[in-house]
Design an enzyme around this catalytic site. Structure first.
Site, mmCIF file in Angstrom:
data_model
loop_
_atom_site.group_PDB
_atom_site.id
_atom_site.type_symbol
_atom_site.label_atom_id
_atom_site.label_comp_id
_atom_site.label_asym_id
_atom_site.label_seq_id
_atom_site.Cartn_x
_atom_site.Cartn_y
_atom_site.Cartn_z
ATOM 1 N N ASN A 101 0.869 -1.200 0.000
ATOM 2 C CA ASN A 101 0.000 0.000 0.000
ATOM 3 C C ASN A 101 0.892 1.231 0.000
ATOM 4 O O ASN A 101 2.112 1.120 -0.006
ATOM 5 C CB ASN A 101 -0.924 -0.038 1.227
ATOM 6 C CG ASN A 101 -0.113 -0.134 2.518
ATOM 7 O OD1 ASN A 101 0.627 0.785 2.850
ATOM 8 N ND2 ASN A 101 -0.209 -1.285 3.197
ATOM 9 N N ALA A 103 1.120 1.305 11.518
ATOM 10 C CA ALA A 103 1.497 0.704 10.217
ATOM 11 C C ALA A 103 0.250 0.370 9.404
ATOM 12 O O ALA A 103 -0.826 0.105 9.947
ATOM 13 C CB ALA A 103 2.291 -0.576 10.446
ATOM 14 N N ASP A 156 -4.435 -10.586 12.494
ATOM 15 C CA ASP A 156 -4.537 -9.174 12.907
ATOM 16 C C ASP A 156 -3.559 -8.949 14.060
ATOM 17 O O ASP A 156 -3.695 -9.528 15.138
ATOM 18 C CB ASP A 156 -5.979 -8.878 13.355
ATOM 19 C CG ASP A 156 -6.173 -7.394 13.619
ATOM 20 O OD1 ASP A 156 -7.057 -6.790 13.024
ATOM 21 O OD2 ASP A 156 -5.385 -6.853 14.432
ATOM 22 N N ILE A 157 -2.579 -8.087 13.833
ATOM 23 C CA ILE A 157 -1.505 -7.889 14.835
ATOM 24 C C ILE A 157 -2.061 -7.338 16.152
ATOM 25 O O ILE A 157 -1.791 -7.857 17.233
ATOM 26 C CB ILE A 157 -0.417 -6.959 14.256
ATOM 27 C CG1 ILE A 157 0.258 -7.641 13.062
ATOM 28 C CG2 ILE A 157 0.610 -6.581 15.325
ATOM 29 C CD1 ILE A 157 1.202 -6.735 12.278
ATOM 30 N N LYS A 204 -11.099 -4.821 17.926
ATOM 31 C CA LYS A 204 -9.694 -5.084 18.289
ATOM 32 C C LYS A 204 -9.446 -4.833 19.771
ATOM 33 O O LYS A 204 -8.314 -4.988 20.237
ATOM 34 C CB LYS A 204 -8.766 -4.217 17.431
ATOM 35 C CG LYS A 204 -8.843 -4.482 15.912
ATOM 36 C CD LYS A 204 -8.067 -3.434 15.126
ATOM 37 C CE LYS A 204 -8.328 -3.584 13.642
ATOM 38 N NZ LYS A 204 -7.386 -4.506 12.963
HETATM 39 O O1 PMT Z 1 2.533 6.269 6.652
HETATM 40 P P1 PMT Z 1 1.955 7.533 6.154
HETATM 41 O O2 PMT Z 1 2.264 7.731 4.685
HETATM 42 O O3 PMT Z 1 2.306 8.718 6.955
HETATM 43 O O4 PMT Z 1 0.343 7.368 6.197
HETATM 44 C C1 PMT Z 1 -0.204 7.327 7.490
HETATM 45 C C2 PMT Z 1 -1.250 6.185 7.602
HETATM 46 C C3 PMT Z 1 -2.416 6.528 6.715
HETATM 47 C C4 PMT Z 1 -0.629 4.877 7.175
HETATM 48 C C5 PMT Z 1 -1.682 6.116 9.075
HETATM 49 O O5 PMT Z 1 -2.203 7.375 9.451
HETATM 50 C C6 PMT Z 1 -2.721 5.040 9.258
HETATM 51 O O6 PMT Z 1 -3.894 5.249 9.084
HETATM 52 N N1 PMT Z 1 -2.240 3.823 9.630
HETATM 53 C C7 PMT Z 1 -3.124 2.640 9.702
HETATM 54 C C8 PMT Z 1 -3.396 2.128 8.340
HETATM 55 C C9 PMT Z 1 -4.186 0.842 8.406
HETATM 56 O O7 PMT Z 1 -3.750 -0.216 8.104
HETATM 57 O O8 PMT Z 1 -5.428 1.088 8.906
HETATM 58 P P2 PMT Z 1 -6.527 -0.124 8.882
HETATM 59 O O9 PMT Z 1 -7.822 0.552 9.186
HETATM 60 O O10 PMT Z 1 -6.422 -0.951 7.668
HETATM 61 O O11 PMT Z 1 -6.062 -1.015 10.158
HETATM 62 C C10 PMT Z 1 -6.616 -0.753 11.425
HETATM 63 C C11 PMT Z 1 -5.580 -0.973 12.500
HETATM 64 O O12 PMT Z 1 -5.281 -2.366 12.605
HETATM 65 C C12 PMT Z 1 -4.276 -0.265 12.258
HETATM 66 O O13 PMT Z 1 -3.808 0.181 13.506
HETATM 67 C C13 PMT Z 1 -3.375 -1.347 11.718
HETATM 68 O O14 PMT Z 1 -2.014 -1.107 12.040
HETATM 69 C C14 PMT Z 1 -3.899 -2.569 12.421
HETATM 70 N N2 PMT Z 1 -3.787 -3.827 11.688
HETATM 71 C C15 PMT Z 1 -4.332 -3.972 10.470
HETATM 72 C C16 PMT Z 1 -4.214 -5.181 9.833
HETATM 73 C C17 PMT Z 1 -3.563 -6.252 10.472
HETATM 74 N N3 PMT Z 1 -3.433 -7.449 9.890
HETATM 75 N N4 PMT Z 1 -3.053 -6.093 11.717
HETATM 76 C C18 PMT Z 1 -3.176 -4.896 12.329
HETATM 77 O O15 PMT Z 1 -2.710 -4.735 13.449
#
Ligand code: PMT
Length: 404
Positions: free
Chosen positions: A217, A281, A311-312, A346
């Site tokens: 991404n 991340a 999911d971490i 979560k």
């Molecule tokens: O890195 P930049 O270019 O500065 O951009 C910033 C950002 C947009 C990446 C940041 O602000 C942000 O939103 N990070 C989270 C992006 C993400 O994966 O969001 P999500 O809604 O898909 O995931 C939700 C949460 O679960 C996040 O905290 C993610 O780290 C976590 N996750 C997701 C998938 C997974 N398998 N395990 C996780 O822990």
């Protein structure tokens, strides 16, 4: 709210005090007043108490009341600042010898407040070597002097010894208080995360399809690195689990990873010895069910069988039920609704929601977030640099973290 005790002594300049106290009443300052017996020759308690300010006098003390007998102790403890204004030569002399023969001098002797003297007297009294000795002695003991000024005096003389103007006193009080508030904010901020261990995941993970191709991404890691930098400036020990190519902030421990499985492994390793875990991340939700060890030959169409990766944050929560975990929600629509769902699903302590549509966050230097706490209270930032947003996020994290 800063607490200011004004001690009025026997000087003609006392007639200006109702104006000073009237103007102080409009400021974010709590005010109480002590008037000495000599001060009552120039000002009545009514002139002050009608402004809603409590006035304390020597002759009002009911010797049968414990509280009243202890008034000098209570007032001395209450005050953050004590302003002896106006300060006569006589009161300066008594204070410099540690007198406690009336409510005013006893209160000042019994207080650790920041003490300020605003002298007002005839030029000859001010210039008298005895007065100057008393002034030096008080300065040596930490008293601050504001003034006196030069100008026309009640006796007709025109020289030094006049009380500084009310406007100047108000300005000095403003400066004193804002400096103190900045100092308090700096201390509270500096130690906000002092010695706390913070782990932050950063960047966009890559799921290899074959030795050449991968799923990923647009995350650059900038938001996570800004958080790391701010946490370090707040005194935290920061570990970054990073899938980003950016150079990490100085003083951060960096664990470089590429895919979600490596990020999860590093997260589990570090989570056991951390106080706050921030998942910033962009973790790929999918990986190929079967990695191709050879580059997949080009054809018109290939079907990738994708499976979800663990999911971490959820895995960390399961293993560390008491860990303070902050997640992010990257959405292109229904931001708050979807973020709330992730907060619950979560089992996070807090989630930072950001609208990533139209490429306005990934890789950019700015962001705009809504923080949602476990109790669904929301804190909305303005659009700002990711450094400023990081401050906003960490201020809210430390507030919530120390509440738990
Ligand atoms: O890195 P930049 O270019 O500065 O951009 C910033 C950002 C947009 C990446 C940041 O602000 C942000 O939103 N990070 C989270 C992006 C993400 O994966 O969001 P999500 O809604 O898909 O995931 C939700 C949460 O679960 C996040 O905290 C993610 O780290 C976590 N996750 C997701 C998938 C997974 N398998 N395990 C996780 O822990």
């Amino acid at each position: 709210m800063p607490k200011l005790l004004i001690c009025i002594t026997g000087s003609i300049a006392a007639i200006k005090l109702p104006l000073l106290i009237h103007k102080l009443a409009k400021k974010d300052v709590a005010c109480k007043v002590v008037i000495s017996r000599d001060g009552l020759n120039f000002i009545t308690p009514m002139a002050i108490s009608t402004m809603g300010v409590n006035v304390y006098l020597d002759d009002n003390i009911d010797m049968n009341s414990y509280d009243q007998v202890m008034q000098h102790i209570n007032l001395g403890k209450w005050a953050d600042y004590i302003l002896v204004c106006p300060a006569s030569a006589n009161s300066i002399a008594k204070l410099s010898s540690g007198y406690a023969d009336n409510l005013l001098t006893a209160t000042i002797l019994a207080s650790n407040a920041h003490k300020i003297i605003v002298p007002a007297m005839n030029k000859l009294m001010w210039k008298n070597s005895l007065t100057q000795e008393n002034v030096s002695r008080l300065q040596h003991h930490g008293f601050t002097f504001w003034g006196p000024a030069s100008g026309l005096q009640a006796c007709g003389d025109n020289d030094i010894g006049r009380m500084i103007e009310v406007e100047e006193i108000l300005e000095k009080i403003d400066n004193l208080i804002s400096k103190e508030q900045n100092h308090q904010f700096a201390i509270s901020n500096l130690s906000a995360l002092f010695g706390r261990r913070v782990v932050i995941t950063a960047g966009g993970t890559k799921e290899m399809i074959d030795p050449v191709r991968y799923i990923s991404n647009h995350s650059s890691g900038k938001m996570a690195y800004a958080l790391a930098q701010e946490a370090i400036s707040l005194g935290a020990k920061v570990s970054l689990i990073s899938a980003s190519d950016l150079p990490p902030p100085a003083k951060s421990a960096i664990i470089t990873v590429s895919n979600g499985a490596d990020m999860l492994k590093a997260a589990l390793d570090l989570a056991k010895n951390t106080d706050i875990f921030i998942g910033a991340a962009a973790v790929c939700d999918y990986t190929v069910a079967k990695y191709s060890p050879q580059k997949i030959k080009k054809s018109d169409e290939i079907n990738l069988n994708l499976i979800t990766i663990p999911d971490i944050l959820k895995t960390i929560r399961t293993k560390y039920p008491d860990l303070f975990i902050v997640g992010f929600a990257a959405e292109t629509n229904n931001l708050i609704q979807y973020a709330r769902a992730k907060l619950i699903n979560k089992q996070l302590n807090m989630i930072v929601a950001n609208d990533v549509s139209n490429n306005k966050v990934f890789g950019q230097d700015t962001n705009q977030v809504t923080i949602i706490n476990k109790d669904f209270t929301e804190f909305v930032s303005s659009k700002a640099s990711k450094d400023i947003i990081a401050k906003f996020i960490l201020q809210n994290i430390s507030k919530e973290y120390f509440k738990k």
